[in-house]
Scaffold this motif. Structure first.
Motif, mmCIF file in Angstrom:
data_model
loop_
_atom_site.group_PDB
_atom_site.id
_atom_site.type_symbol
_atom_site.label_atom_id
_atom_site.label_comp_id
_atom_site.label_asym_id
_atom_site.label_seq_id
_atom_site.Cartn_x
_atom_site.Cartn_y
_atom_site.Cartn_z
ATOM 1 N N CYS A 16 26.796 15.133 59.663
ATOM 2 C CA CYS A 16 26.026 15.668 58.525
ATOM 3 C C CYS A 16 24.728 14.902 58.327
ATOM 4 C CB CYS A 16 26.869 15.629 57.259
ATOM 5 S SG CYS A 16 28.176 16.853 57.224
ATOM 6 N N TRP A 17 24.795 13.558 58.422
ATOM 7 C CA TRP A 17 23.573 12.768 58.287
ATOM 8 C C TRP A 17 22.585 13.120 59.388
ATOM 9 C CZ3 TRP A 17 21.818 10.886 54.169
ATOM 10 C CH2 TRP A 17 22.611 10.233 53.237
ATOM 11 N N ALA A 18 23.078 13.256 60.609
ATOM 12 C CA ALA A 18 22.193 13.576 61.731
ATOM 13 C C ALA A 18 21.538 14.943 61.532
ATOM 14 C CB ALA A 18 22.964 13.543 63.037
ATOM 15 N N ALA A 19 22.277 15.892 60.976
ATOM 16 C CA ALA A 19 21.708 17.221 60.750
ATOM 17 C C ALA A 19 20.697 17.205 59.599
ATOM 18 C CB ALA A 19 22.825 18.221 60.450
ATOM 19 N N LEU A 20 20.995 16.447 58.550
ATOM 20 C CA LEU A 20 20.088 16.397 57.397
ATOM 21 C C LEU A 20 18.771 15.702 57.737
ATOM 22 C CD1 LEU A 20 22.557 15.499 54.518
ATOM 23 C CD2 LEU A 20 21.268 17.615 54.782
ATOM 24 N N LEU A 21 18.840 14.687 58.578
ATOM 25 C CA LEU A 21 17.641 13.896 58.882
ATOM 26 C C LEU A 21 17.114 14.178 60.281
ATOM 27 C CD1 LEU A 21 18.838 10.521 57.344
ATOM 28 C CD2 LEU A 21 17.412 12.275 56.291
ATOM 29 N N ARG A 22 17.378 15.365 60.803
ATOM 30 C CA ARG A 22 17.012 15.695 62.175
ATOM 31 C C ARG A 22 15.506 15.844 62.364
ATOM 32 N NH1 ARG A 22 20.369 20.291 64.334
ATOM 33 N NH2 ARG A 22 21.833 18.596 64.462
ATOM 34 N N ASP A 24 11.728 15.746 60.406
ATOM 35 C CA ASP A 24 10.651 14.782 60.190
ATOM 36 C C ASP A 24 11.135 13.453 59.613
ATOM 37 O OD1 ASP A 24 11.399 15.999 57.851
ATOM 38 O OD2 ASP A 24 9.382 15.988 56.986
ATOM 39 N N ARG A 25 12.427 13.342 59.289
ATOM 40 C CA ARG A 25 12.946 12.117 58.693
ATOM 41 C C ARG A 25 13.913 11.398 59.624
ATOM 42 N NH1 ARG A 25 15.185 13.658 52.999
ATOM 43 N NH2 ARG A 25 15.348 11.406 52.907
ATOM 44 N N ALA A 26 13.788 11.591 60.929
ATOM 45 C CA ALA A 26 14.717 10.988 61.885
ATOM 46 C C ALA A 26 14.664 9.470 61.859
ATOM 47 C CB ALA A 26 14.428 11.505 63.285
ATOM 48 N N GLY A 27 13.559 8.900 61.443
ATOM 49 C CA GLY A 27 13.444 7.451 61.359
ATOM 50 C C GLY A 27 14.317 6.840 60.275
ATOM 51 N N GLU A 28 14.765 7.667 59.321
ATOM 52 C CA GLU A 28 15.616 7.177 58.237
ATOM 53 C C GLU A 28 17.100 7.213 58.585
ATOM 54 O OE1 GLU A 28 14.672 9.356 54.714
ATOM 55 O OE2 GLU A 28 12.541 8.965 54.904
ATOM 56 N N LEU A 29 17.435 7.717 59.769
ATOM 57 C CA LEU A 29 18.838 7.835 60.160
ATOM 58 C C LEU A 29 19.551 6.483 60.229
ATOM 59 C CD1 LEU A 29 20.886 9.998 60.814
ATOM 60 C CD2 LEU A 29 20.231 9.837 63.202
ATOM 61 N N PRO A 30 18.963 5.434 60.826
ATOM 62 C CA PRO A 30 19.656 4.133 60.815
ATOM 63 C C PRO A 30 19.910 3.599 59.403
ATOM 64 C CG PRO A 30 17.916 4.115 62.453
ATOM 65 C CD PRO A 30 17.755 5.384 61.662
ATOM 66 N N THR A 31 18.985 3.843 58.486
ATOM 67 C CA THR A 31 19.176 3.409 57.104
ATOM 68 C C THR A 31 20.336 4.162 56.455
ATOM 69 O OG1 THR A 31 16.818 2.954 56.946
ATOM 70 C CG2 THR A 31 18.032 3.112 54.875
ATOM 71 N N SER A 87 25.008 22.811 62.409
ATOM 72 C CA SER A 87 25.238 23.825 63.429
ATOM 73 C C SER A 87 25.426 23.149 64.774
ATOM 74 C CB SER A 87 24.053 24.789 63.486
ATOM 75 O OG SER A 87 22.884 24.073 63.825
ATOM 76 N N SER A 88 26.122 23.832 65.658
ATOM 77 C CA SER A 88 26.403 23.278 66.978
ATOM 78 C C SER A 88 25.127 23.212 67.801
ATOM 79 C CB SER A 88 27.433 24.154 67.688
ATOM 80 O OG SER A 88 27.640 23.682 68.989
ATOM 81 N N ALA A 89 24.920 22.094 68.489
ATOM 82 C CA ALA A 89 23.732 21.934 69.323
ATOM 83 C C ALA A 89 23.921 22.553 70.693
ATOM 84 C CB ALA A 89 23.397 20.450 69.476
ATOM 85 N N VAL A 90 25.161 22.811 71.080
ATOM 86 C CA VAL A 90 25.453 23.354 72.405
ATOM 87 C C VAL A 90 25.822 24.814 72.258
ATOM 88 C CG1 VAL A 90 26.944 23.148 74.415
ATOM 89 C CG2 VAL A 90 26.263 21.115 73.163
ATOM 90 N N ASP A 91 25.190 25.646 73.037
ATOM 91 C CA ASP A 91 25.508 27.072 73.025
ATOM 92 C C ASP A 91 26.788 27.293 73.812
ATOM 93 O OD1 ASP A 91 25.487 29.789 72.831
ATOM 94 O OD2 ASP A 91 23.856 30.096 74.270
ATOM 95 N N GLY A 92 27.785 27.891 73.195
ATOM 96 C CA GLY A 92 29.070 28.103 73.856
ATOM 97 C C GLY A 92 28.995 29.041 75.043
#
Length: 127
Positions: A16-22, A24-31, A87-92
Motif C-alpha cells: 500500500c505504501w509503495a502504491a501511494l508513493l509511487r 512523484d513522492r517515491a523519495g518519501e518511501l524510505p521515510t 493494482s497488480s504490476a504484472v499483467d496476468g
C-alpha cells in the motif's frame, strides 16, 4: 496452523505504501517504511508489556484474549480495506500456462513445507 489464517500485514502495508508513493513522492518511501517500522516496534513493546502486566496481576486470560482479539480485529480491518490495495504490476495474460503451472507448484511446495515445519515443532506424546 493458526498462522495460515493470518494475513501478511507487513507485506500488505508495504504494498500500500509503495502504491501511494509511487509517482512523484517515491523519495518519501524510505521515510514511510521507517515510520511504520517504528510504530510496529512501539506497538509490540507496549502490547507485550500490557499483556505481561495483566498476567502478573493475575489476569493472564484477559491479557491473552485482549492480545488475540486486537490482532484479529486489526488484521481483519486491514484485510477488508480492498480499496486501499494496489493494482497488480504484472499483467496476468502475459504469462504462459507453463509459467503459471510452475508458480502454482512452487506455491503448493512452500505451503507444504510450512505445514511440515509447523507439525515438526509439536511435541510427541508417544508414551
Amino acid at each position: 496452523m493458526l498462522g495460515a489464517s493470518v494475513p501478511r500485514l507487513a507485506a500488505m502495508s508495504a504494498a500500500c505504501w509503495a502504491a501511494l508513493l509511487r509517482s512523484d513522492r517515491a523519495g518519501e518511501l524510505p521515510t514511510a517504511f521507517a515510520l511504520e517500522s517504528l510504530s510496529n516496534a512501539v506497538a509490540d513493546l507496549v502490547g507485550s508489556t500490557l499483556v505481561s502486566a495483566l498476567a502478573a496481576a493475575g489476569h493472564s486470560v484477559v491479557g491473552t484474549v485482549l492480545a488475540a482479539s486486537l490482532s484479529v480485529i486489526g488484521g481483519m480491518v486491514l484485510a477488508a480495506r480492498c480499496g486501499s490495495a494496489p493494482s497488480s504490476a504484472v499483467d496476468g495474460a502475459a504469462h504462459s500456462g507453463a509459467d503459471r503451472s510452475l508458480l502454482r507448484s512452487a506455491v503448493f511446495l512452500l505451503m507444504g513445507l510450512n505445514l511440515a515445519s509447523g507439525f515438526s515443532s509439536v511435541p510427541c506424546r508417544c508414551r
